[in-house]
Design an enzyme around this catalytic site. Structure first.
Site, PDB file in Angstrom:
ATOM      1  N   ARG A  66      -7.061   1.094   1.560  1.00 39.86           N
ATOM      2  CA  ARG A  66      -5.964   0.435   0.841  1.00 39.86           C
ATOM      3  C   ARG A  66      -4.852   1.420   0.480  1.00 39.86           C
ATOM      4  NH1 ARG A  66      -5.558  -1.851  -4.775  1.00 39.86           N
ATOM      5  NH2 ARG A  66      -4.217  -3.693  -4.617  1.00 39.86           N
ATOM      6  N   HIS A  70      -0.910   0.835   1.324  1.00 35.91           N
ATOM      7  CA  HIS A  70       0.120   0.836   0.294  1.00 35.91           C
ATOM      8  C   HIS A  70       1.101   1.988   0.465  1.00 35.91           C
ATOM      9  CE1 HIS A  70      -1.400  -2.236  -2.794  1.00 35.91           C
ATOM     10  NE2 HIS A  70      -2.057  -2.433  -1.656  1.00 35.91           N
ATOM     11  N   ASP A  71       0.696   3.015   1.179  1.00 36.41           N
ATOM     12  CA  ASP A  71       1.634   4.076   1.524  1.00 36.41           C
ATOM     13  C   ASP A  71       2.586   3.607   2.616  1.00 36.41           C
ATOM     14  OD1 ASP A  71       2.805   6.650   1.625  1.00 36.41           O
ATOM     15  OD2 ASP A  71       1.464   7.240   3.247  1.00 36.41           O
ATOM     16  N   VAL A  74       5.544   0.985   2.144  1.00 30.27           N
ATOM     17  CA  VAL A  74       6.689   1.354   1.299  1.00 30.27           C
ATOM     18  C   VAL A  74       7.418   2.527   1.959  1.00 30.27           C
ATOM     19  CG1 VAL A  74       7.435   2.068  -0.998  1.00 30.27           C
ATOM     20  CG2 VAL A  74       5.445   0.575  -0.738  1.00 30.27           C
ATOM     21  N   GLY A  76       7.455   3.543   4.936  1.00 32.59           N
ATOM     22  CA  GLY A  76       6.733   4.234   5.991  1.00 32.59           C
ATOM     23  C   GLY A  76       5.604   5.114   5.494  1.00 32.59           C
ATOM     24  N   ASP A  78       4.394   8.101   4.541  1.00 30.90           N
ATOM     25  CA  ASP A  78       4.964   9.388   4.145  1.00 30.90           C
ATOM     26  C   ASP A  78       4.281  10.017   2.931  1.00 30.90           C
ATOM     27  OD1 ASP A  78       5.789   7.715   2.121  1.00 30.90           O
ATOM     28  OD2 ASP A  78       7.941   7.969   2.487  1.00 30.90           O
ATOM     29  N   SER A  80       4.078   8.960  -0.033  1.00 29.66           N
ATOM     30  CA  SER A  80       4.790   8.753  -1.297  1.00 29.66           C
ATOM     31  C   SER A  80       3.921   8.092  -2.361  1.00 29.66           C
ATOM     32  CB  SER A  80       6.055   7.917  -1.073  1.00 29.66           C
ATOM     33  OG  SER A  80       5.739   6.641  -0.544  1.00 29.66           O
ATOM     34  N   ASN A  98       0.102  -1.813  -7.608  1.00 29.23           N
ATOM     35  CA  ASN A  98      -0.664  -0.564  -7.625  1.00 29.23           C
ATOM     36  C   ASN A  98      -1.282  -0.225  -8.969  1.00 29.23           C
ATOM     37  OD1 ASN A  98       0.150  -0.205  -4.973  1.00 29.23           O
ATOM     38  ND2 ASN A  98       1.838   1.167  -5.480  1.00 29.23           N
ATOM     39  N   HIS A 197      -9.879  -7.058   4.149  1.00 29.48           N
ATOM     40  CA  HIS A 197     -10.567  -7.597   2.972  1.00 29.48           C
ATOM     41  C   HIS A 197     -12.012  -7.959   3.263  1.00 29.48           C
ATOM     42  CE1 HIS A 197      -6.755  -8.740   0.461  1.00 29.48           C
ATOM     43  NE2 HIS A 197      -6.906  -7.438   0.642  1.00 29.48           N
ATOM     44  N   THR A 198     -12.504  -7.561   4.406  1.00 31.35           N
ATOM     45  CA  THR A 198     -13.934  -7.702   4.666  1.00 31.35           C
ATOM     46  C   THR A 198     -14.738  -6.642   3.922  1.00 31.35           C
ATOM     47  OG1 THR A 198     -15.596  -7.982   6.399  1.00 31.35           O
ATOM     48  CG2 THR A 198     -13.999  -6.236   6.727  1.00 31.35           C
ATOM     49  N   THR A 244     -20.184  -9.662   2.432  1.00 33.52           N
ATOM     50  CA  THR A 244     -20.787  -8.388   2.852  1.00 33.52           C
ATOM     51  C   THR A 244     -19.770  -7.274   2.580  1.00 33.52           C
ATOM     52  OG1 THR A 244     -20.005  -8.746   5.122  1.00 33.52           O
ATOM     53  CG2 THR A 244     -22.275  -9.416   4.609  1.00 33.52           C
ATOM     54  N   ASP A 249     -17.141  -6.004   8.893  1.00 31.45           N
ATOM     55  CA  ASP A 249     -17.541  -6.970   9.911  1.00 31.45           C
ATOM     56  C   ASP A 249     -16.558  -8.129   9.898  1.00 31.45           C
ATOM     57  OD1 ASP A 249     -18.202  -8.365   7.592  1.00 31.45           O
ATOM     58  OD2 ASP A 249     -20.357  -8.040   7.806  1.00 31.45           O
TER      59      ASP A 249
END
Length: 321
Positions: A66, A70-71, A74, A76, A78, A80, A98, A197-198, A244, A249
């Site tokens: 994640r 999230h990098d 925003v 690209g 980088d 940040s 965040n 989100h698995t 799971t 999966d």
């Protein structure tokens, strides 16, 4: 004389071409072999540290994946997202998607310390995140993909872009499609990336409204979740994103078909809309999902990287040099 000069030129060009293939370029491009000379053991350092962190806490695999999302979403990939706030600088960590949500910064710090000990000032935080995301998925029995390197680290961050670009767990399908499209992703790639989100868990405050106010949710599933997520209080209580959560999966997509998506945005992928067929495909074919997810991750990890002389290689991922 001419023959001798031509021979020298030919040898020089041949050597240059060989070095390019062996080590990759060092200005403006990413390469699988970018650190071949400068930090040849960097991949094993990252992999060992990620495996150790995930072994200690399986949820950390989802957290590191994640962080990379999230990098990259925003401005690209980088690094940040890793910057701490200072008296004169506001980073992205306090953005709504965040704050009290992103985690794994301490693991990144540990890996960066190990890299700096081995190869001071060489491996960027942005590259570290890209490698750690891939290794996290592999550690949880998911697919691998080829990661190229040479990203450099931003010296700035954008709180406002983090608030506007990162998809919300309350998004509608049309908004999800638009958010990903704005970054160059197709709808199919959006669904594949949502399959992240698995693995992992989410806080009660993020999905409470779905439990108590939405109809497209399995009643038994909702009842079981309400015990851990009351209508008030328990905001930070956790529930798994699929059935799971420590194995990468295709169970996430099967859960959506059963109306057991934890987040509103999850269930939007299977709610009578244009993505229903793709969810069914991934639910019935794990190999197809793995292939498409890996391909979309390659594309995501190459979003607008800083290369060449742009940015810097931060020696501490939390602050600029």
């Amino acid at each position: 004389m001419v023959s001798s000069t031509s021979s020298l030129v030919f040898k020089f060009l041949t050597l240059t071409l060989c070095l390019w293939f062996l080590f990759g370029t060092t200005s403006g491009q990413l390469s699988a072999n970018f650190y071949a000379r400068t930090c040849p053991n960097f991949r094993s350092i990252i992999t060992r540290a990620v495996n150790s962190a995930v072994s200690n806490e399986a949820r950390m695999g989802a957290s590191l994946l994640r962080l990379h999302f999230h990098d990259c979403f925003v401005n690209g990939c980088d690094g940040s997202v890793l910057l701490d706030d200072t008296a004169n600088f506001t980073g992205e960590k306090t953005a709504n998607p965040n704050s009290n949500s992103l985690r794994g910064f301490d693991v990144i710090d540990t890996i960066k310390t190990q890299l700096e000990r081995q190869c001071p000032g060489v491996v960027s935080c942005a590259d570290l995140l890209a490698a750690a995301a891939r290794d996290s998925v592999v550690a949880l029995r998911g697919p691998s993909w080829n990661v190229v390197f040479g990203r450099r680290d931003s010296t700035t961050a954008s709180l406002s872009t983090a608030n506007s670009n990162l998809p919300s767990p309350t998004e509608s399908l049309s908004n999800l499609i638009s958010t990903f499209s704005n970054l160059g992703f197709t709808t199919n790639e959006m669904v594949a990336l949502s399959g992240a989100h698995t693995i992992g868990q989410s806080r009660c405050t993020v999905f409470r409204n779905r439990l108590y106010n939405e109809n497209n949710i399995n009643s038994t599933f909702a009842t079981s979740l309400r015990a851990n997520c009351p209508s008030s209080g328990g905001d930070n209580n956790l529930s798994p994103l699929d059935s799971t959560p420590t194995t990468f999966d295709n169970r996430y997509f099967n859960d959506l078909i059963s109306q057991r998506g934890l987040l509103h945005s999850d269930q939007e992928l299977f709610n009578g809309g244009s993505t229903d067929a793709q969810v069914r495909t991934y639910a019935s074919n794990a190999a197809t999902f793995s292939r498409d997810f890996a391909s979309a991750m390659v594309k995501m990890s190459n979003l607008s990287p800083l290369t060449g002389s742009s940015g810097q290689v931060r020696t501490n991922c939390r602050r600029t040099n």
